[in-house]
Design an enzyme around this catalytic site. Structure first.
Site, PDB file in Angstrom:
ATOM      1  N   GLU A  55       0.822  -1.213   0.000  1.00  0.00           N
ATOM      2  CA  GLU A  55       0.000   0.000   0.000  1.00  0.00           C
ATOM      3  C   GLU A  55       0.860   1.270   0.000  1.00  0.00           C
ATOM      4  O   GLU A  55       0.514   2.268   0.608  1.00  0.00           O
ATOM      5  CB  GLU A  55      -0.989   0.004   1.166  1.00  0.00           C
ATOM      6  CG  GLU A  55      -2.085  -1.035   1.025  1.00  0.00           C
ATOM      7  CD  GLU A  55      -3.304  -0.759   1.878  1.00  0.00           C
ATOM      8  OE1 GLU A  55      -3.463   0.372   2.375  1.00  0.00           O
ATOM      9  OE2 GLU A  55      -4.122  -1.685   2.050  1.00  0.00           O
ATOM     10  N   HIS A 332      -1.634  -0.744  10.061  1.00  0.00           N
ATOM     11  CA  HIS A 332      -0.990  -2.015  10.391  1.00  0.00           C
ATOM     12  C   HIS A 332       0.298  -1.730  11.136  1.00  0.00           C
ATOM     13  O   HIS A 332       0.894  -0.650  10.985  1.00  0.00           O
ATOM     14  CB  HIS A 332      -0.634  -2.805   9.128  1.00  0.00           C
ATOM     15  CG  HIS A 332      -1.806  -3.457   8.464  1.00  0.00           C
ATOM     16  ND1 HIS A 332      -1.883  -4.813   8.251  1.00  0.00           N
ATOM     17  CD2 HIS A 332      -2.952  -2.942   7.963  1.00  0.00           C
ATOM     18  CE1 HIS A 332      -3.018  -5.102   7.647  1.00  0.00           C
ATOM     19  NE2 HIS A 332      -3.684  -3.978   7.446  1.00  0.00           N
TER      20      HIS A 332
END
Length: 476
Positions: A55, A332
């Site tokens: 990402e 995350h």
């Protein structure tokens, strides 16, 4: 020989992986967070040798991280895929000799856009071949990926079939690398639970091992809400236990992007909200992984030599917040591992495997037959669902043609110009939607079905091989 390659083979290898949550226009504080991520990577001790990012969608963010880490990671590759890019990048201490992006044949549905954009970003595997020493075998093949997001609970996850097929694809790539005798590193956001179908496929058919479970064999199999973990009857863990023992990288109470709206508002006002690490953390789970395999543990015949690489340590990191924004650096946490190379004369235990059969090309592992049966059931159920969806889309297309023609005919008897305009607008917009539905039902669904057939054939073949192994073992 390239002067950047060390004269002696390194005895340790430090690996780092992070989902950066760097979606352009969507991820809040994207630029500031990814810049800070670059600074934190540069300050890691010991410094990483190989970094996999997920990402990291924009070239500007990638270049920012590259510039901040270039003194320890002078080599790297930003991978292009799909309409908007796969968000994958690999950084390395040593030169990247070869690189390519392998797209997943099954990767979501275009009709899910814009809420679910997995199909449009072209998810796949970022592959890099890196030479870390001067010996001919001193090569590590790195596979960085981001599997399809779940979006729904696993028991009704309509993308479970695609994610399982993606796990099969990356497992095949890693297995081929081990058969070439190379050290293999697979890392990224796999969007799966430990011991799930996807996890079992990767470990068994990829000839690799999950580094976290190598060190923490009794770690959790998901959040306390997940069936596998709930069946173990363990108490709800604390946030600290989830980080240090369970390897939880997602949905932690320590991650500000998982907080409720009230806490988010307070954070936006500049309040530095503190969460105790001793608080119970029922939702945290491990979605980010590092797998490794050594090609020397899988050779022709059954007499497999011993792997020279072992897991020394593994940690979850990047839990600290941004120094001025007070938010987490990503939604995350990172995962890191240190591998150590044993002397060639050191004894070691053979690698774990479920079942093995000598097929002339190497030591091939198989899962229990019932696991392949479960995968085939999931695939067949999903295929039937998509066939029905395809027919409905084609019916929609045909109905829309009728509506459009009806609107055009009605224009002839329209009493007012504005009524004619409305009829023409309805005809045009309706036909446009119908054409898109027709293309999806007539082209995409057929495309997807053929990918499903290939996956089904490969799983059926693996099931038959596993059945043959089980039969031979019973006869013995």
């Amino acid at each position: 020989m390239d002067s950047s390659i060390p004269s002696e083979t390194p005895s340790t290898l430090n690996i780092f992986s992070l989902n950066c949550w760097g979606l352009k226009y969507i991820s809040k504080h994207r630029s500031a967070r990814l810049t800070e991520i670059g600074k934190r990577i540069a300050a890691l001790n010991p410094p990483p040798d190989i970094v996999g990012l997920q990402e990291c969608w924009t070239g500007a963010d990638y270049e920012s991280i590259r510039s901040l880490t270039s003194h320890i990671l002078p080599f790297g590759k930003f991978y292009y895929s799909g309409a908007f890019g796969g968000g994958l990048a690999i950084l390395s201490r040593w030169p990247v000799e070869e690189s390519n992006m392998v797209r997943y044949p099954l990767n979501g549905r275009p009709g899910a856009w814009p809420i679910r954009g997995d199909w449009f970003v072209g998810k796949g595997v970022a592959c890099a071949r890196i030479r870390y020493g001067r010996d001919a075998k001193d090569i590590v093949e790195v596979f960085c990926t981001h599997l399809h997001a779940p979006y729904e609970p696993e028991h009704r996850d309509s993308y479970l079939c695609h994610r399982t097929a993606q796990a099969w694809e990356i497992a095949r790539l890693m297995r081929h690398a081990t058969e070439r005798g190379h050290l293999v590193i697979g890392l990224g956001d796999f969007n799966m639970r430990p011991k799930s179908l996807a996890h079992q496929l990767i470990e068994t058919h990829g000839h690799v091992r999950d580094v976290w479970r190598e060190v923490h064999l009794d770690s959790s199999l998901g959040s306390t809400e997940d069936e596998l973990e709930r069946n173990r009857g363990r108490p709800v863990p604390s946030a600290d236990f989830n980080i240090t023992e369970n390897g939880a990288t997602c949905d932690s109470i320590l991650n500000t992007w998982r907080w409720n709206k009230d806490q988010q508002k307070r954070l936006d006002k500049g309040e530095d909200i503190l969460i105790s690490e001793s608080d119970l953390d029922p939702h945290a789970k491990r979605l980010d992984y590092i797998f490794f395999g050594s090609g020397e543990s899988t050779v022709a015949g059954n007499a497999a030599s011993q792997s020279p690489w072992r897991v020394k340590s593994t940690t979850v990191g990047m839990t600290e917040r941004h120094p001025t924004l007070h938010c987490s650096l990503s939604d995350h946490f990172s995962v890191a591992a240190t591998l150590t190379r044993l002397p060639s004369s050191s004894p070691s235990s053979p690698s774990k495997a479920s079942h093995r059969a000598d097929q002339g090309t190497g030591s091939v592992s198989f899962l229990p037959v019932e696991v392949y049966t479960d995968i085939l059931t999931i695939t067949s159920t999903y295929t039937a669902r998509e066939r029905k969806q395809g027919r409905l889309r084609l019916y929609h297309f045909l109905v829309q043609i009728g509506v459009s023609v009806g609107c055009l005919v009605a224009v002839w008897w329209s009493p007012h110009n504005y009524v004619a305009f409305i009829l023409m607008l309805v005809s045009t917009l309706g036909l446009s939607v119908g054409v898109v539905q027709g293309l999806m039902g007539g082209i995409f669904n057929l495309w997807e079905e053929r990918g499903l057939r290939e996956f089904k054939w490969e799983i059926e073949r693996a099931k038959e091989a596993a059945k043959a192994v089980e039969t031979s073992e019973k006869e013995i």
